[in-house]
Design a protein around this motif. Structure first.
Motif, short mmCIF file in Angstrom:
data_model
loop_
_atom_site.label_atom_id
_atom_site.label_comp_id
_atom_site.label_asym_id
_atom_site.label_seq_id
_atom_site.Cartn_x
_atom_site.Cartn_y
_atom_site.Cartn_z
N GLU A 54 -64.86 1.09 -13.63
CA GLU A 54 -65.40 2.18 -14.44
C GLU A 54 -64.57 3.45 -14.23
O GLU A 54 -64.27 4.18 -15.19
CB GLU A 54 -66.86 2.44 -14.06
N VAL A 55 -64.20 3.71 -12.99
CA VAL A 55 -63.36 4.87 -12.68
C VAL A 55 -62.01 4.73 -13.36
O VAL A 55 -61.51 5.66 -14.01
CB VAL A 55 -63.19 5.02 -11.15
N GLU A 56 -61.40 3.56 -13.22
CA GLU A 56 -60.07 3.34 -13.80
C GLU A 56 -60.11 3.43 -15.33
O GLU A 56 -59.15 3.91 -15.95
CB GLU A 56 -59.53 1.98 -13.36
N PHE A 57 -61.22 3.01 -15.92
CA PHE A 57 -61.35 3.07 -17.38
C PHE A 57 -61.54 4.51 -17.86
O PHE A 57 -61.32 4.81 -19.03
CB PHE A 57 -62.52 2.20 -17.83
N GLY A 58 -61.96 5.38 -16.96
CA GLY A 58 -62.09 6.79 -17.30
C GLY A 58 -63.49 7.22 -17.71
O GLY A 58 -63.66 8.33 -18.23
#
Length: 231
Positions: A170-174
């Motif tokens: 979720e973090v990497e997806f922004g």
């Protein structure tokens, strides 16, 4: 004939923690890949959504720059060929679990807007679990599991092994920063035995009749496990 109920979010937006709106819906790959696999396997597949609302596919999930030209074309073709089915899903409150062998829930951010708290979704899942039906969900689809509460107020999936989109993904997806809540963290807090693999790797977890996939790329593998379980 083996019958599968695919439950689709009716949400086309995700309300963020600051009140802003994130346009979303179903992540197309998670619906198309599984729906196609089940139909090719010879299963009867019915679609349902809250209120019978036609689902919205997240535009990003059909963008060739995001998912690649080949997959985007394949998904657009499948969606066009199945437009009539998608335009008139069953009203979720009318779903009779006894008629189905499996309940399948694709993700996208739609389920974290509606299915996670939908009482009809909860009823379907409680009944499906009691009847030992296959329950399968991928990516944000496992958010729907949070809706299930039995007569004693207990969560029937506590202690069960499962996966879902990881907080790191979720973090990497922004989309983590303004999220009202993070799915993997919430599943852990509710008592799930949450498991994850490396970001964006194919990862499927089976715990009895509960089958879950970590991310969009796990959709095909999850469909294979569902098919094998039903056969």
């Amino acid at each position: 004939m083996t019958r599968i109920l695919i439950v689709l979010s009716a949400a086309d937006r995700w309300t963020r923690a600051d009140g802003s709106i994130y346009e979303t819906g179903i992540w197309a790959e998670e619906f198309v890949v599984m729906d196609e696999a089940f139909i090719v396997a010879g299963f009867q597949v019915d679609l349902a959504s809250p209120g019978g609302t036609p689902p919205t596919m997240d535009k990003r999930s059909l963008d060739p720059a995001v998912v690649g030209e080949d997959l985007a074309l394949r998904m657009r073709d499948w969606l066009a060929a199945n437009a009539a089915r998608l335009a008139s899903p069953m009203v979720l409150s009318d779903a009779d679990v006894a008629r189905y062998d499996a309940v399948v829930i694709p993700g996208g951010h739609g389920p974290v807007e509606d299915l996670y708290k939908d009482p009809d979704m909860g009823r379907v899942l409680v009944q499906a679990d009691r009847q030992a039906k296959v329950i399968a969900a991928v990516c944000h689809g496992p958010a729907a599991l949070l809706s299930a509460v039995d007569e004693q107020g207990r969560w029937p999936f506590a202690g069960r092994r499962m996966t879902a989109l990881s907080d790191e993904e979720e973090v990497e997806f922004g989309t983590a920063e303004k999220a009202p809540w993070l799915l993997a963290d919430t599943l852990r807090r509710r008592g799930a035995a949450y498991q994850q693999a490396a970001n964006w790797s194919v990862h499927v977890v089976q715990d009895g009749n509960l089958l879950t996939g970590q991310n969009p790329g796990s959709s095909a593998a999850l469909a294979e496990v569902v098919i094998a379980s039903l056969r």
